[in-house]
Design an enzyme around this catalytic site. Structure first.
Site, mmCIF file in Angstrom:
data_model
loop_
_atom_site.group_PDB
_atom_site.id
_atom_site.type_symbol
_atom_site.label_atom_id
_atom_site.label_comp_id
_atom_site.label_asym_id
_atom_site.label_seq_id
_atom_site.Cartn_x
_atom_site.Cartn_y
_atom_site.Cartn_z
ATOM 1 N N HIS A 65 3.073 9.847 4.699
ATOM 2 C CA HIS A 65 2.829 8.533 4.080
ATOM 3 C C HIS A 65 1.399 8.046 4.325
ATOM 4 O O HIS A 65 0.679 7.755 3.353
ATOM 5 C CB HIS A 65 3.855 7.516 4.577
ATOM 6 C CG HIS A 65 3.563 6.105 4.150
ATOM 7 N ND1 HIS A 65 3.555 5.720 2.833
ATOM 8 C CD2 HIS A 65 3.239 4.995 4.875
ATOM 9 C CE1 HIS A 65 3.256 4.435 2.761
ATOM 10 N NE2 HIS A 65 3.053 3.976 3.990
ATOM 11 N N HIS B 140 -2.682 2.762 9.715
ATOM 12 C CA HIS B 140 -2.211 1.406 9.390
ATOM 13 C C HIS B 140 -0.801 1.108 9.891
ATOM 14 O O HIS B 140 -0.438 -0.058 10.051
ATOM 15 C CB HIS B 140 -2.306 1.155 7.877
ATOM 16 C CG HIS B 140 -1.225 1.791 7.054
ATOM 17 N ND1 HIS B 140 -1.306 3.083 6.584
ATOM 18 C CD2 HIS B 140 -0.036 1.307 6.608
ATOM 19 C CE1 HIS B 140 -0.217 3.360 5.881
ATOM 20 N NE2 HIS B 140 0.579 2.306 5.880
ATOM 21 N N GLU C 58 2.285 -0.970 14.459
ATOM 22 C CA GLU C 58 3.580 -1.603 14.185
ATOM 23 C C GLU C 58 4.760 -0.689 14.518
ATOM 24 O O GLU C 58 5.764 -1.138 15.061
ATOM 25 C CB GLU C 58 3.652 -2.003 12.707
ATOM 26 C CG GLU C 58 4.940 -2.726 12.336
ATOM 27 C CD GLU C 58 4.977 -3.101 10.867
ATOM 28 O OE1 GLU C 58 5.919 -3.804 10.482
ATOM 29 O OE2 GLU C 58 4.070 -2.693 10.114
ATOM 30 N N ASP C 59 4.633 0.611 14.219
ATOM 31 C CA ASP C 59 5.787 1.515 14.302
ATOM 32 C C ASP C 59 5.781 2.441 15.515
ATOM 33 O O ASP C 59 6.728 3.197 15.709
ATOM 34 C CB ASP C 59 5.864 2.372 13.030
ATOM 35 C CG ASP C 59 6.161 1.534 11.796
ATOM 36 O OD1 ASP C 59 6.617 0.387 11.971
ATOM 37 O OD2 ASP C 59 5.917 2.014 10.678
ATOM 38 N N ASP D 202 -0.606 1.313 0.041
ATOM 39 C CA ASP D 202 0.656 1.483 0.774
ATOM 40 C C ASP D 202 1.844 1.202 -0.149
ATOM 41 O O ASP D 202 2.817 1.958 -0.197
ATOM 42 C CB ASP D 202 0.656 0.525 1.974
ATOM 43 C CG ASP D 202 1.988 0.522 2.707
ATOM 44 O OD1 ASP D 202 2.332 1.541 3.326
ATOM 45 O OD2 ASP D 202 2.688 -0.512 2.657
ATOM 46 N N ASP E 273 1.922 1.442 -34.011
ATOM 47 C CA ASP E 273 0.859 1.574 -34.995
ATOM 48 C C ASP E 273 -0.495 1.157 -34.437
ATOM 49 O O ASP E 273 -1.522 1.438 -35.033
ATOM 50 C CB ASP E 273 1.181 0.726 -36.240
ATOM 51 C CG ASP E 273 2.164 1.453 -37.152
ATOM 52 O OD1 ASP E 273 2.257 2.678 -37.018
ATOM 53 O OD2 ASP E 273 2.810 0.801 -37.968
#
Length: 750
Positions: free
Chosen positions: A74, A98, A102-103, A163, A283
């Site tokens: 990711h 990034h 946080e993770d 992201d 068209d």
């Protein structure tokens, strides 16, 4: 049951929209990333990218995405998107890192020590945006924080957009409810922001992916309609391109002529908003001409207008007057070969880069480097709307109001007007002279008493058009201020907030008195007990219910028109009524309306142990041979046969002894009632095509209802009789093949 339903929906989406099931490539990801960055920044700090990758890979080790891939795919995909936009090494490093703060257990202080303040600031900005939980007000607060972070460094928003784009590409692996919520949020917030930043390549993909998740069947139908007409379209396009190439050769101009790809969401929007049919939209063939200079742009425009007749009012010169997002191009629509309308865009290669990559191409942030140093010559004024949004987000206290304002601001079209000295002022479409005054300066807006438009005195509510020259007259009275009536016609968020702010600060006491008198007057008119209802305690409770600090704030809100008088009265009377009334009462439900008798014919049902009993097929679920069924002994009407999954079977389960075993035993005389629903993109002749196909299959239609939604979707429901369930499959398949029909199915609930 829920899991199997989600799995079924997932497999259906996989078939219709494979783009949301994409997985990131795993071969030489880092090499590809560094190669892309080096192409744009040959002297950039490439080792920082390798270090960031190693840290991200180690910190995310063992983590998997819902697609089953290692989590590191990711941040790598996000970094690749940003590298293709042209961002530099520090922003790419921040993109790789990034999610680490946080993770994982990676502290921001540790990141700062390893990568420096700039990368840490970008990661921290993205982390703060991700921490807020989403709900109605929470979502508004999230977007507010996003804008604040963006005004400090726009790369934070670019990382967030990248992201969201990669997550959107893998929405097929997340639960349908979550992906639908994210898709709606993307259409409302992220895609318009990408448009406002001029990043067409991200905006278009976000819109199409969101559209695919929210309306997969419509997406697939429009995609199919486009694919059917592709050969014819490409042949016509080549004819037009050859003609323009001939003009370029005669002018001795080097240029590139290409067909513009059709965006599915754009086609859908034109059908819904403009009420156009698909063939009318198709068209409008799109051509793009890329040349080397602005002079060449106008030369090519002249040649095209000499060859084909331009449509009046369809020429736009965005080179002389660029859009807010710095977009520049010449737009014209001409009557091309065979009398078909052709949309043509003419721009330089540099303008094309700007149109595709927007603010990223223009380097409106600190990432432009010259030998590792920031280029101080980069102007900071071209994206003035960023500072503008930052200003009014600070002026709007309520998060939900801010979100509504943001949606309007980033989605609105602009008009461009001039001050008497020639300064260009951008305003939302429909803006008035009062909006213009507040755009120039807040005090000028407050003191406005009149205005001239193109040298003529005009009312303050006059709507301005692009190119108008506006002169505002102000009052010299120090007590002069705006009128409350202005709120009924101003269009810009800035003007509305400034006017409300003035009344809030300067006229609060007056508003309190007006609100109090308004409530008292309405109560007297309705003959309500004024003394008892106007007690301080009841009004304090209502004020807290409506989230106002005290009763004075509630009165002021009524006086300023933020809360209706009747709403306050209803809440106060309800509060007093609840305190006094402790009695309870039973509610009588209306009686059931007897159903019409079914038409004659063999029911095709055998009741075990009772061959000579009256049997009828239930109207609520209209069972047909092949459906699992149950029988219920009614009082005086024989046995009623339902589908096993009918909602009424659950309601009848309290009388389990009245259920009997039944089975299908259809004969040549058996007739069954069927109800089908046809969902299609609305077009002329649709109903006649559907009824023609039904009649060709010898279907006897008993009733039909047709409705068209505001989104130009036609929903048709037909009730008919049939004797063979195999016949139903043939009918459904035939209807499904009708042009613009994206779904048809049997309805088994009333």
């Amino acid at each position: 049951m829920a899991d199997s339903q989600a799995t079924s929906q997932g497999s259906s989406l996989r078939r219709l929209v494979p783009r949301i099931f994409s997985r990131a490539p795993r071969v030489n990801d880092l090499d590809n990333l560094i190669r892309t960055v080096r192409a744009n920044h040959p002297r950039g700090d490439l080792p920082i990218i390798e270090r960031a990758y190693r840290v991200a890979r180690d910190k995310h080790a063992g983590q998997l995405r819902q697609s089953g891939e290692p989590y590191i795919t990711h941040p790598l995909a996000v970094a690749q998107i940003l590298a293709e936009l042209g961002l530099g090494p520090r922003a790419i490093a921040a993109a790789l890192l990034h999610d680490t703060v946080e993770d994982t257990g990676y502290a921001l202080t540790e990141l700062t020590e390893e990568f420096g303040d700039e990368v840490a600031m970008l990661v921290d900005g993205v982390t703060k945006l991700d921490k807020v939980k989403y709900g109605e007000s929470a979502q508004a607060e999230t977007v507010r924080k996003m804008i604040v972070a963006m005004s400090k460094d726009i790369r934070v928003l670019l990382i967030k957009l990248a992201d969201r784009l990669h997550n959107a590409r893998t929405w097929g692996f997340v639960p349908p409810e979550k992906s639908a919520r994210k898709a709606k949020e993307t259409l409302e917030i992220y895609a318009p922001l990408a448009h406002r930043l001029g990043i067409q390549t991200i905006k278009s993909e976000l819109e199409d992916l969101s559209f695919a998740v929210l309306h997969p069947k419509i997406y697939a139908e429009i995609n199919s309609l486009i694919a059917q007409r592709t050969p014819q379209r490409e042949k016509y396009l080549q004819n037009v391109i050859d003609s323009i190439d001939e003009d370029l050769r005669e002018l001795r101009i080097r240029g590139k002529v290409v067909g513009r790809p059709k965006q599915l969401y754009s086609v859908y929007q034109k059908m819904v908003i403009r009420g156009r049919e698909f063939d009318d939209i198709y068209d409008l063939i799109g051509i793009r001409v890329l040349v080397n200079s602005v002079r060449d742009c106008y030369a090519v425009l002249g040649a095209i207008h000499a060859r084909w007749t331009p449509l009046p009012g369809r020429f736009k010169d965005y080179i002389a007057t660029p859009k807010f997002n710095l977009y520049q191009s010449l737009h014209t629509t001409v009557i091309g070969p065979a009398g078909r309308t052709v949309e043509i865009q003419i721009r330089t290669h540099e303008m094309h880069q700007q149109a595709e990559f927007g603010v990223a191409a223009h380097w409106m942030y600190k990432e432009r480097v010259n030998g590792g140093k920031v280029d101080a010559r980069v102007p900071d004024t071209d994206m003035a709307w960023l500072a503008h949004i930052s200003d009014w987000q600070a002026e709007t206290a309520d998060p939900t109001e801010f979100l509504d304002s943001l949606r309007f601001e980033i989605g609105a079209k602009e008009v461009y007007v001039f001050t008497p000295k020639g300064r260009v002022i951008g305003l939302p479409a429909g803006a008035t002279t009062v909006d213009f005054a507040y755009a120039v300066h807040t005090e000028i807006g407050h003191r406005t008493m009149g205005a001239k438009v193109n040298g003529r005195l005009m009312p303050l509510e006059t709507e301005l058009k692009s190119g108008d020259v506006v002169e505002v007259f102000t009052s010299k009275n120090p007590d002069a201020g705006p009128s409350q009536d202005w709120l009924t016609f101003v269009k810009s968020t800035r003007a509305r907030n400034k006017i409300r702010g003035w009344f809030t600060k300067e006229r609060r006491e007056e508003a309190i008195e007006q609100g109090k008198e308004s409530i008292a007057r309405a109560m007297r008119k309705q003959n309500l007990p004024l003394q008892r209802l106007m007690s301080q305690e009841s009004f304090t409770q209502v004020a807290h219910q409506l989230r106002y600090e005290d009763v004075s704030a509630l009165y002021a809100a009524v006086g300023e028109g933020h809360v209706s008088t009747q709403s306050v009265i209803e809440k106060v009377t309800a509060l007093v009524a609840v305190e006094r009334d402790t009695s309870t009462g039973a509610i009588e439900l209306p009686g059931r309306v007897p159903a019409r008798e079914p038409r004659g014919g063999d029911s095709g049902i055998l009741v075990r142990g009772a061959a000579d009993i009256l049997v009828k097929l239930a109207r609520c679920c209209t069972p047909v041979p092949g459906d699992p069924i149950v029988g219920f002994v009614t009082r005086g009407s024989g046995v009623s046969v339902h589908r096993q999954d009918c909602v009424n079977v659950k309601a009848l389960s309290t009388d389990s002894e009245r259920f009997v075993d039944v089975e299908w035993a259809p004969t040549t005389k058996s007739v069954f009632r069927v109800q089908i629903q046809v969902e299609a993109l609305d077009r002329s002749g649709l109903l006649s095509d559907v009824t023609r196909v039904l009649s060709e299959h010898h279907v006897n239609i008993l009733s039909a209802t047709v409705t068209t939604t505001d989104e130009r979707l036609a929903l048709s429901r037909f009730v008919f009789e049939m004797g063979d369930s195999v016949h139903l499959d043939r009918v459904l398949n035939a209807v499904r093949r009708i042009d613009a029909v994206y779904d048809v199915y049997r309805v088994t609930t009333s």
